[in-house]
Every structure is written in C-alpha cells, then in structure tokens.
Design a protein around this motif. Structure first.
Motif, short mmCIF file in Angstrom:
data_model
loop_
_atom_site.label_atom_id
_atom_site.label_comp_id
_atom_site.label_asym_id
_atom_site.label_seq_id
_atom_site.Cartn_x
_atom_site.Cartn_y
_atom_site.Cartn_z
N TRP A 189 0.83 -1.20 0.00
CA TRP A 189 0.00 0.00 0.00
C TRP A 189 0.87 1.25 0.00
N ASP A 190 0.28 2.34 -0.47
CA ASP A 190 0.98 3.62 -0.61
C ASP A 190 -0.04 4.72 -0.37
N ILE A 191 0.22 5.57 0.60
CA ILE A 191 -0.72 6.65 0.95
C ILE A 191 -0.05 7.98 0.63
N ASP A 192 -0.64 8.73 -0.29
CA ASP A 192 -0.20 10.10 -0.61
C ASP A 192 -0.99 11.03 0.29
N LEU A 193 -0.36 11.51 1.36
CA LEU A 193 -1.07 12.31 2.36
C LEU A 193 -1.46 13.67 1.80
N ALA A 194 -0.65 14.20 0.90
CA ALA A 194 -0.95 15.52 0.35
C ALA A 194 -2.21 15.49 -0.50
N ASN A 195 -2.35 14.45 -1.31
CA ASN A 195 -3.50 14.34 -2.22
C ASN A 195 -4.59 13.41 -1.70
N GLN A 196 -4.37 12.84 -0.49
CA GLN A 196 -5.35 11.93 0.10
C GLN A 196 -5.69 10.77 -0.83
N GLN A 197 -4.64 10.18 -1.42
CA GLN A 197 -4.82 9.07 -2.34
C GLN A 197 -4.21 7.81 -1.72
N LEU A 198 -4.91 6.70 -1.91
CA LEU A 198 -4.49 5.42 -1.35
C LEU A 198 -4.31 4.42 -2.48
N TYR A 199 -3.17 3.76 -2.48
CA TYR A 199 -2.93 2.68 -3.43
C TYR A 199 -2.87 1.37 -2.67
N LEU A 200 -3.61 0.38 -3.13
CA LEU A 200 -3.56 -0.98 -2.58
C LEU A 200 -3.25 -1.93 -3.72
N SER A 201 -2.29 -2.81 -3.51
CA SER A 201 -1.96 -3.77 -4.55
C SER A 201 -3.07 -4.81 -4.68
N GLU A 202 -3.10 -5.47 -5.84
CA GLU A 202 -4.11 -6.50 -6.04
C GLU A 202 -3.97 -7.62 -5.01
N ARG A 203 -2.74 -7.85 -4.58
CA ARG A 203 -2.48 -8.89 -3.60
C ARG A 203 -3.20 -8.60 -2.29
N PHE A 204 -3.42 -7.32 -1.97
CA PHE A 204 -4.12 -6.95 -0.75
C PHE A 204 -5.55 -7.49 -0.80
N ASP A 205 -6.20 -7.33 -1.97
CA ASP A 205 -7.55 -7.87 -2.13
C ASP A 205 -7.54 -9.39 -2.05
N GLY A 228 9.85 18.10 8.48
CA GLY A 228 9.45 16.94 9.27
C GLY A 228 8.00 16.55 9.14
N SER A 229 7.25 17.27 8.30
CA SER A 229 5.84 16.92 8.12
C SER A 229 5.73 15.71 7.20
N PRO A 230 4.81 14.78 7.52
CA PRO A 230 4.68 13.57 6.68
C PRO A 230 4.06 13.90 5.33
N LEU A 231 4.64 13.33 4.29
CA LEU A 231 4.13 13.53 2.93
C LEU A 231 3.52 12.25 2.37
N ARG A 232 4.15 11.13 2.71
CA ARG A 232 3.77 9.89 2.07
C ARG A 232 4.10 8.73 3.00
N VAL A 233 3.28 7.70 2.98
CA VAL A 233 3.49 6.51 3.80
C VAL A 233 3.42 5.29 2.88
N ILE A 234 4.47 4.48 2.93
CA ILE A 234 4.55 3.30 2.09
C ILE A 234 4.80 2.09 2.97
N GLY A 235 4.15 0.98 2.66
CA GLY A 235 4.38 -0.20 3.48
C GLY A 235 3.73 -1.45 2.93
N ALA A 236 3.71 -2.48 3.77
CA ALA A 236 3.17 -3.78 3.38
C ALA A 236 2.45 -4.39 4.57
N THR A 265 -9.88 4.37 -0.23
CA THR A 265 -10.05 5.55 0.61
C THR A 265 -9.95 5.11 2.06
N VAL A 266 -10.09 6.06 2.98
CA VAL A 266 -10.00 5.74 4.40
C VAL A 266 -11.11 4.79 4.83
N GLU A 267 -12.14 4.65 4.00
CA GLU A 267 -13.24 3.75 4.33
C GLU A 267 -12.82 2.28 4.37
N TRP A 268 -11.65 1.98 3.84
CA TRP A 268 -11.20 0.58 3.87
C TRP A 268 -11.11 0.05 5.30
#
Length: 739
Positions: A175-191, A263-271, A204-207
C-alpha cells in the motif's frame, strides 16, 4: 607565433587572397576545430582549436600542422584504433570523389580523460580544384549527459520491473498513501489476501471500516497517528483484518513515512502480511509452555506461578479478609503403575485424561488444577469462606475418581490419596506448602490409600525423623552397626534344628536397637535395600564358612535369608544402579551368583525366602529367575503364606520347596475352627504338590501339638528359641538339642 604557423601556407596555395585570410581570421575564436585539406589530404589551413583537438587526441602538433599529411596521420592511427579507421574511410571516400560529405561521432582517449567528438567532412570546388574541409566539435558534455539520461532511464525501467515482479511474487499486500492528495494505493495482492474481488476494497480511508476488526480500529488509528506525528520513520503494528467470508486473520503492518524538510509527513509506504499461522504457533507454544500436553491441564510451571500469586495475596491480606484463604490439595492415583505395567502406557494415558476431566468437573471455575507429572495432580482452592470446604472437595474428588472407568473395553478400578494444606500459617511460601502437602499425601497413602489427610506439625517432625533415620541407615554398614541374628527352624519329626533364618538387626550408635519394621520400609523406598540385601547375603555366607571351620565334617545347617520384592523387580533395581556400575548388577540372579562365588559358598547352603508381593509385579520375570536359581541348587520358601488372596495359584507354577505359614494364621489355629479347616486344606494340597510346610510364630505347646498332628514339617518361634547372635546360634546347634 601560433598565428604565423596557422596561416603559413605553401607558395602554391590558392587561398592567399585577403578574403581567405579574413575568413580564417574569423575562425580563430570558434571552439570548432577546423582544417582545410587539398586533394591529396595535405593540411593547408587550421585554426587554434585544431591544435587543441590534436592535444586531446594525443597527437603531436607537427603531425597535424599545415603542410602535414592528414591522410598519413589517419592511416597510422587506423592501425590500432577502430575510430581512426572510420575517419580514414570517410577521408578516402571524399578524396576519391565517392561522396561529397560525411558526419560521424567517435570517442578518443586523451592524456587526461575520454572525450567524444562530432566529425564533419565535406568537399568544395574552387577554380576547378577539389578541397576537403573538416571540422571536429567536442561533444563530450552532450554525450555524457545522454548516457546518464539513458542509464537513469534503464535503471528506472529496471526498478519498475523489479517492483512489478516483487509485487507479483510477494504474499504481502502493498500500500501507498499520498497524504498531500489523500490518495491510497492498494496492490491486487491486498484484495487477494483477504479474499475480496479485485478492486472491491475502496481506495479511501473507508477501507478501515470494511477490513479492520471493530475492537482493533481505535488502537490501530491511534498508533498510526502517533507514528505520523512523531519523528519515527519505521513502524510496525499488529491487528486483525476481516476477510470476505467474515472470518478474521492476524496481520502485521510495516511501513516507512517520507517527510518534508520540516518533518511533516508527505507519504506513507508499506506492506501488510498475513501472520495468522505465526500467531497460532505462538499461542500453541505459549499454551504448551504452561499446560500439560496430555490432559490440557496447567503444568507444574503454571501451577507454581499461580500458587506464588495466591500466597502473596494471602500474606498481604488482614485476618478479617477471609476471601484470601485458600487450600492446596496434592493428589496421587493409587497403584497407577500397575495399570501402566499391565495394560500399557496408552491405556494409562487414556485413564489420566479421564481422571483429569473428572477433577475439572468437581471443581469451581476459579479453582486451579494441574498435572505435576506422572499420576500426580495439584488443586488450588481459592476464595475459601469455610474451613471445611477442602474436606468437602476432597471427598467429592475421591468419589468422582473411584467410579469405575472403562477404557477400550477394559474395566478399571482406580482410587486416589490426597494431602491437604490450609492457609492458616502466618509465615508460608509456595515451596513450603508443596512440601507440606506432599508430607500429608504420604501419610494418606500410609493410612491405606483412598483417603485424604490434613497436614499438621507432627507430620513434619515425623518426616524429619524419618529423613534422619534414612541418612543414618545409609552409613550403617560402614559404621559396623548391622548384624544378623539367627532363629532356628525345628524339624517337628525329631525336634532337631535343621536350619536357621537370618534376621537383620540394626543397633544405632546413639538410638540403640531399631526395629526392622521401622527401617526396612525406609530402605525399600530409598533404594538402600539393594546394598542391604547384599550385605545380609554375604554375612550369611561368611557365617556358614566360619561354622565349617569348627566342625569335623564341614556339614552345617543352611541359612535362609529374606528378600524384598524390590530386589526381584528388575525395573525397580535399574533405578538404583549408579551409571558407572555394571548394569548386570540390576539382575537379582547375577548379584546372588556373584556373591556366593566370591564367598566360596554352595548354592545348596543358602535358602531364599520371598513374599507374595515379589510376585505381584513382573511375575514372568520373577518366575524366570526362580527357575534359573533352582537349577543352580537354591531352595525357595514362600514367606507369609496365607495372608495373600492369590497365594494358592503360585504353588503349581513356581519351584517352591516350602511355604511358611504366617504367624497370624498360626495364632488363630487353636481358637478358630474355620482357620483350622483352612489350615488342614492347605496341608493336604501342599503335600500333594510335594511342598514342605514351615510354621512360624509358634509360641505354645498347644500350637505345636496341632502342627505335629497335621504332620507339618517344620516350625520356628519363641517356643523353641528367639533369634540369637551368630555364636550363640552355632552353640545351640552344636548341643544337638531336641525339642
């Protein structure tokens, strides 16, 4: 000086006109290396940059100066440089009128670094004569920039390909969260990991509302926000995620946060990884660490920790706080080893599981029960309001356990013994409580089993005395405190002594004479019965040898020795053989034969007495030993005959030469007609089997008369003589006295 060299030409040069000079003057400031060649490839004119070009190519200035043959320079360089060969080819094509122009790029290695050039050659006609113009432009910066751009593109493409392959290969949901644009990426493997159709989970945050367990959402969100608001880059967390089928998995989240210079967060990436199996294994290991694998009850470690907690709570409480009272029950199954030996360990394990179930059903939900090992269980009764509660629970447990158990078609009857300690002491700890409960359990077993006993201080004193007695007994041989007394066995036919029974005596250096009834059971329990039995046998052999030295024909009466059931039991003996000792010593047969050989004693001079208890366990093994010893010449007597319910069944199977009627049987002989009838039946049966009868405990002439009338073979007792020291016994035999 360089100006003159550059514009110095041959006398026949067609370009000496002022216009040509002005043209070349204008070329002095350009960075492009320029030269004009005639139809033979000779250099007519060159600007300053031409000489710098020569330096960069590693060539000597004179070789490219006006008047020099550029054709020759290219021919010489082409011999070892492919790029010079390319220039030579282009120059020849122009000189031979095969082409009018050519352009190409090539590298060259100067004295400092590798550089790239763009070469252009073209032909021109002046007054009907053909000339070749050539220029070389340094394009190193452009080429390097293009190469770097190409490498960057290739690296980016490779990274993308690696990322694509990694996404496909990994079992994690990326997953990849763009905090500035409020966009969330989830890989197909997550589903796929959660069993949802592709794209089902909203990006979206509704996940969170769909996937995160309701009980974990608050902690999950709080942990996530604390991470973003702090200065930590890497973060991990665990939570439960809902699958499409409604079940939940345990997931491990791992991520990094990218921040701006402030020091402000821009993006969060993880698994996110599925760690359900790992959590289940951890839970299983944690359960196994604190539970008995067979019964599922708490194990010794778990029970010990709980007991410590309860004791600490009791010690902190005031006398008025009765809710802190507790009781410790230590329980042991009666004769469980016999069930294991008879029916096998699988049946024993099934029995233990059934007993564990019955114990749990007999207790309250907040009580603790544990299997400490083997057939030993511990129960901790908490929050006791009445002192009689442990007694009530103990009775309930004994009743539940004593109900018959059917396992694999086998009907088993089992009982238990329980030792109880109540939390009434002012100074207690877990270790003392377990020790005291064990003392009470030992007393319950001694009382006949299937009972419970409360611990008291007198028990502790008796256990201490017993322990001291055991320690003294272990040193009794080396301190020469042991001896054997000999009681004569009389032939009722002629009244003469025919043999002696060796009876062990212990005269303690400080406590005086100690009864065998007191120290023999201790010796059997602690394993000292083996060296004790060997000592008695050696002493009997040595007594016989001493007597032989004082008789003319070296014929002396035999001596019978008593043996313990443990001495015949191979598995019991094995436990007490030290690792550095000969394992053959565990065999009663080998021990007896070795001692008689060492003491130079005949097998026929020693008679062995054993009780029915020696036959109850490992009957086949004991029978084999009896056959071996009988073949060697030993005589055997079954001692205490008439006290066991199954004694008669052994007589026709085992090579006994005689039976010894128990003294209690003899005592009732003249007072109870039923006992007399049984006695007469035994005499008739044994005579038919060719087995002699020895009556022990004969104290009156009336008893002797009954025995003589029934034609009993031999007798011993205080009517004839008490047990005597060796020298007095020998003297009595030498008297040839007849009773």
């Amino acid at each position: 000086m360089q100006q003159e060299v550059i514009f110095h030409t041959t006398p026949h040069s067609p370009l000496n006109e002022p216009l040509a000079r002005a043209l070349f003057e204008s070329l002095q400031t350009t960075k492009t290396s320029f030269a004009l060649l005639d139809a033979s490839g000779t250099i007519l004119y060159a600007n300053r940059a031409w000489f710098r070009f020569g330096e960069q190519n590693g060539a000597f200035k004179p070789s490219i100066a006006p008047g020099a043959s550029y054709l020759r320079v290219c021919e010489q360089a082409a011999a070892y440089d492919l790029h010079a060969a390319r220039a030579l080819q282009s120059l020849k094509q122009l000189l031979h009128r095969e082409t009018d122009s050519d352009t190409f790029e090539y590298p060259c290695h100067g004295p400092d670094e590798k550089r790239w050039f763009l070469a252009r050659l073209w032909a021109c006609e002046v007054d009907g004569k053909r000339y070749i113009a050539t220029e070389h432009l340094d394009i190193t910066q452009r080429v390097v920039a293009e190469q770097r751009a190409k490498e960057a593109t290739q690296q980016a493409e490779a990274s993308q390909e690696r990322f694509r392959l990694a996404v496909q290969a990994t079992s994690d949901g990326l997953w990849d969260i763009d905090l500035a644009n409020q966009q969330l990426y989830l890989s197909e493997r997550f589903d796929e990991m959660l069993g949802y159709p592709k794209g089902y989970i909203p990006r979206t945050v509704e996940w969170m509302e769909i996937c995160v367990h309701p009980e974990d959402r608050a902690a999950f969100f709080e942990s996530f926000m604390q991470w973003l608001s702090g200065d930590q880059t890497y973060h991990t967390w665990e939570h439960r995620l809902r699958k499409h089928d409604g079940t939940y998995i345990w997931a491990l989240g791992q991520g990094i946060v990218l921040r701006d210079p402030q020091g402000s967060p821009l993006r969060v990436i993880g698994a996110t990884s599925d760690i359900t199996h790992q959590r289940e294994m951890e839970e299983k290991l944690r359960f196994n660490a604190y539970h008995d694998p067979l019964t599922g009850l708490s194990n010794r470690l778990s029970f010990y920790e709980r007991l410590h907690q309860v004791v600490a709570r009791f010690q902190r409480s005031s006398p008025e706080e009765t809710y802190s009272n507790f009781a410790l029950l230590l329980m042991d199954l009666d004769h469980f080893k016999q069930i294991n030996d008879t029916f096998g360990h699988q049946t024993g394990d099934l029995l233990l599981k059934e007993i564990a179930s019955r114990i749990k059903k007999s207790l309250r939900s907040h009580d603790t029960v544990a299997r400490l090992g083997g057939d030993e269980f511990a129960i901790l009764l908490e929050l006791i309001q009445r002192e009689r509660t442990p007694q009530v629970v103990a009775k309930r447990l004994l009743d539940a356990i004593s109900r018959p158990v059917e396992i694999q078609g086998i009907q088993l009857d089992i009982g238990a013994s329980i030792g109880i300690v109540f939390s009434s002491a002012s100074q207690i700890n877990a270790d003392e409580l377990l020790r005291e409960a064990d003392i009470a359990l030992y007393r319950a077993k001694s009382n006949g089993r299937r009972s419970f006993v409360f611990y008291d201080q007198e028990m502790h004193l008796r256990v201490r005395q017993r322990t001291e007695l055991e320690m003294d007994l272990r040193h009794s041989i080396e301190r020469n405190e042991l001896s054997i007394h000999l009681q004569p066995i009389i032939s009722l036919e002629n009244g003469m002594i025919c043999s002696f029974e060796a009876l062990l005596r212990w005269k303690h250096s400080q406590k005086g004479m100690i009864s065998p009834a007191e120290f023999i059971p201790i010796a059997e329990e602690c394993g000292f019965i083996y060296p004790l039995g060997e000592w008695v046998l050696r002493e009997a052999c040595r007594t016989i040898q001493q007597w032989k030295q004082h008789t003319a024909n070296a014929v002396v009466p035999t001596i019978s020795i008593n043996t313990s059931a443990r001495e015949w039991n191979a598995s019991a003996a094995q436990k007490f053989i030290r690792p550095n000792e000969d394992q053959g010593r565990a065999s009663f047969y080998h021990r007896v034969c070795s001692i008689l050989k060492e003491e130079n004693t005949l097998f026929s001079e020693i008679s062995i007495e054993l009780t029915e208890s020696a036959l109850l366990t490992e009957l086949d093994h004991t029978a084999h030993l009896l056959e071996q010893l009988a073949q060697d010449g030993f005589h055997f007597m079954l001692d205490d005959f008439g006290t066991g319910y199954s004694s008669l069944s052994y007589l026709h199977r085992l090579p006994f030469h005689a039976i010894k009627l128990d003294r209690s049987f003899i005592h009732d002989l003249t007072q109870n007609n039923r006992s007399k009838a049984v006695f007469e039946g035994i005499v008739t049966m044994t005579r038919s089997l060719g087995i002699q009868i020895v009556a022990e405990g004969v104290e009156t002439n009336e008893q002797r008369a009954v025995l003589h009338q029934a034609k009993v073979d031999k007798a011993q007792g205080y009517l004839f003589s008490p047990p005597l020291p060796k020298d007095k016994a020998f003297a009595l035999w030498q008297e040839q006295r007849s009773w």
